[in-house]
Design a protein around this motif. Structure first.
Motif, PDB file in Angstrom:
ATOM      1  N   ASN A   4       0.815  -1.208   0.000  1.00  0.00           N
ATOM      2  CA  ASN A   4       0.000   0.000   0.000  1.00  0.00           C
ATOM      3  C   ASN A   4       0.851   1.263   0.000  1.00  0.00           C
ATOM      4  OD1 ASN A   4      -2.514  -1.241  -0.017  1.00  0.00           O
ATOM      5  ND2 ASN A   4      -2.537  -1.492   2.205  1.00  0.00           N
ATOM      6  N   ALA A   5       2.095   1.148   0.489  1.00  0.00           N
ATOM      7  CA  ALA A   5       2.968   2.319   0.602  1.00  0.00           C
ATOM      8  C   ALA A   5       3.344   2.885  -0.757  1.00  0.00           C
ATOM      9  CB  ALA A   5       4.239   1.950   1.367  1.00  0.00           C
ATOM     10  N   ASN A   6       3.053   2.149  -1.830  1.00  0.00           N
ATOM     11  CA  ASN A   6       3.414   2.603  -3.167  1.00  0.00           C
ATOM     12  C   ASN A   6       2.617   3.827  -3.608  1.00  0.00           C
ATOM     13  OD1 ASN A   6       5.316   0.585  -3.516  1.00  0.00           O
ATOM     14  ND2 ASN A   6       3.802  -0.874  -4.284  1.00  0.00           N
ATOM     15  N   ARG A   7       1.635   4.268  -2.795  1.00  0.00           N
ATOM     16  CA  ARG A   7       0.842   5.433  -3.158  1.00  0.00           C
ATOM     17  C   ARG A   7       1.639   6.728  -3.029  1.00  0.00           C
ATOM     18  NH1 ARG A   7      -4.869   6.361  -0.965  1.00  0.00           N
ATOM     19  NH2 ARG A   7      -4.538   8.009  -2.493  1.00  0.00           N
ATOM     20  N   PHE A   8       2.761   6.699  -2.372  1.00  0.00           N
ATOM     21  CA  PHE A   8       3.580   7.901  -2.206  1.00  0.00           C
ATOM     22  C   PHE A   8       4.403   8.122  -3.475  1.00  0.00           C
ATOM     23  CE2 PHE A   8       5.179  11.040   0.628  1.00  0.00           C
ATOM     24  CZ  PHE A   8       6.464  11.320   0.186  1.00  0.00           C
ATOM     25  N   PRO A   9       4.576   9.325  -3.987  1.00  0.00           N
ATOM     26  CA  PRO A   9       4.164  10.598  -3.420  1.00  0.00           C
ATOM     27  C   PRO A   9       2.688  10.907  -3.681  1.00  0.00           C
ATOM     28  CG  PRO A   9       5.289  10.958  -5.473  1.00  0.00           C
ATOM     29  CD  PRO A   9       5.360   9.472  -5.198  1.00  0.00           C
ATOM     30  N   LEU A  10       2.229  12.036  -3.117  1.00  0.00           N
ATOM     31  CA  LEU A  10       0.838  12.411  -3.259  1.00  0.00           C
ATOM     32  C   LEU A  10       0.528  12.816  -4.691  1.00  0.00           C
ATOM     33  CD1 LEU A  10       0.418  14.618  -0.065  1.00  0.00           C
ATOM     34  CD2 LEU A  10      -0.116  12.208  -0.327  1.00  0.00           C
ATOM     35  N   ARG A  55      -2.220   7.752   3.792  1.00  0.00           N
ATOM     36  CA  ARG A  55      -1.485   6.485   3.670  1.00  0.00           C
ATOM     37  C   ARG A  55       0.031   6.669   3.623  1.00  0.00           C
ATOM     38  NH1 ARG A  55      -4.476   1.981   2.642  1.00  0.00           N
ATOM     39  NH2 ARG A  55      -6.697   2.364   2.345  1.00  0.00           N
ATOM     40  N   PRO A  56       0.549   7.522   2.753  1.00  0.00           N
ATOM     41  CA  PRO A  56       2.017   7.663   2.724  1.00  0.00           C
ATOM     42  C   PRO A  56       2.589   8.101   4.059  1.00  0.00           C
ATOM     43  CG  PRO A  56       1.005   8.718   0.821  1.00  0.00           C
ATOM     44  CD  PRO A  56      -0.094   8.366   1.746  1.00  0.00           C
ATOM     45  N   THR A 115       5.132   5.824   6.364  1.00  0.00           N
ATOM     46  CA  THR A 115       6.474   6.376   6.563  1.00  0.00           C
ATOM     47  C   THR A 115       6.801   6.555   8.046  1.00  0.00           C
ATOM     48  OG1 THR A 115       6.335   7.566   4.459  1.00  0.00           O
ATOM     49  CG2 THR A 115       8.013   8.304   6.014  1.00  0.00           C
TER      50      THR A 115
END
Length: 263
Positions: free
Chosen positions: A22-28, A148-149, A153
């Motif tokens: 799910n962390a792959n959504r970064f950056p905004l 999420r990001p 983080t």
């Protein structure tokens, strides 16, 4: 037994992998940044409106309090305005408190003390619970869009733990969320941001926040009435206060423990 251990490790590993995926959504994205900027501009517009309706004066004392000395200076000045400009002071207080909660700005404990100093216990507790709940709700919904990001983080380990606990206590989730609000098991800031990420329904989040914040708000607001007697923020929570909050928290989670014992 060996198989159970392997399955347990595999389960934890899958949780970690799910979080990392799910962390792959970064950056905004552009949309997420736009939403965040719109919220900030909305709060700034509210503060500007309050400022423009106040009488002409020297407002150099207006700043977010970081120490008890700052808070005492702010209290002494605002007392002169509260009786004649009650609506403006209330709106300004609410906007600042909700803004701080929404964007996780530290120092809301000083705002809670200020509520007691300016409005007394009953009105102060009502004001703090209202603004804290509104700010937590604002943070909850903002986190749905851009949180999420940040969570992945700042608190990856806490998020995995929280996700596991919520999944295990889904049937008695209100009791568990009440326990978290009443005790320092997890920081309130983390709960506000992480709850939508781990699928805590908003109605559960809202009820736990409203009810769970009342005891701590009462302790802080009551201390604000005797602001001059405080020497540090640590004086707010003596052993008896902390023990009482933990006792209430244990009572709130007892039905969950009993249901697990029966099953």
């Amino acid at each position: 037994m060996e198989n159970c251990g392997v399955e347990g490790r595999e389960g934890r590993s899958s949780d970690v992998n799910a979080v990392n995926a799910n962390a792959n959504r970064f950056p905004l994205s552009f949309w997420e940044v736009t939403v965040a900027c719109s919220v900030v501009l909305g709060f700034l517009a509210g503060l500007l409106g309050v400022y423009l309706t106040m009488p002409a004066s020297d407002y150099s004392f207006l700043k977010l309090p970081r120490t008890l000395e700052d808070l005492q200076i702010l209290r002494d000045h605002l007392e002169n305005y509260t009786s004649d400009y009650t609506a403006q002071v209330l709106v300004g207080y609410c906007v600042v408190y909700i803004f701080m909660q929404t964007f996780m700005i530290p120092g809301t404990v000083f705002m809670s003390l200020l509520a007691g100093a300016l409005f007394g216990v009953f009105k102060g507790v009502a004001l703090v619970v209202f603004t804290a709940t509104a700010g937590a709700s604002s943070c909850y919904f903002l986190s749905k869009v851009i949180g999420r990001p940040l969570v992945f983080t700042l608190w990856p380990d806490k998020l995995v733990f929280f996700q596991e606990q919520v999944a295990r206590r889904r049937q008695r989730l209100l009791n568990y969320m009440l326990f978290l609000r009443l005790t320092p098991t997890l920081p309130n800031t983390f709960i506000n941001v992480a709850s939508p990420i781990v699928d805590v329904p908003y109605h559960i989040f809202f009820l736990a926040t409203v009810i769970g914040l009342i005891p701590a708000a009462y302790v802080t607001v009551k201390a604000g009435i005797a602001l001059g007697e405080l020497r540090s923020v640590g004086d707010l929570y003596d052993f008896n206060s902390v023990a009482a909050l933990f006792l209430i928290g244990v009572v709130s989670i007892t039905p969950t423990l009993m249901s697990k014992s029966k099953s």
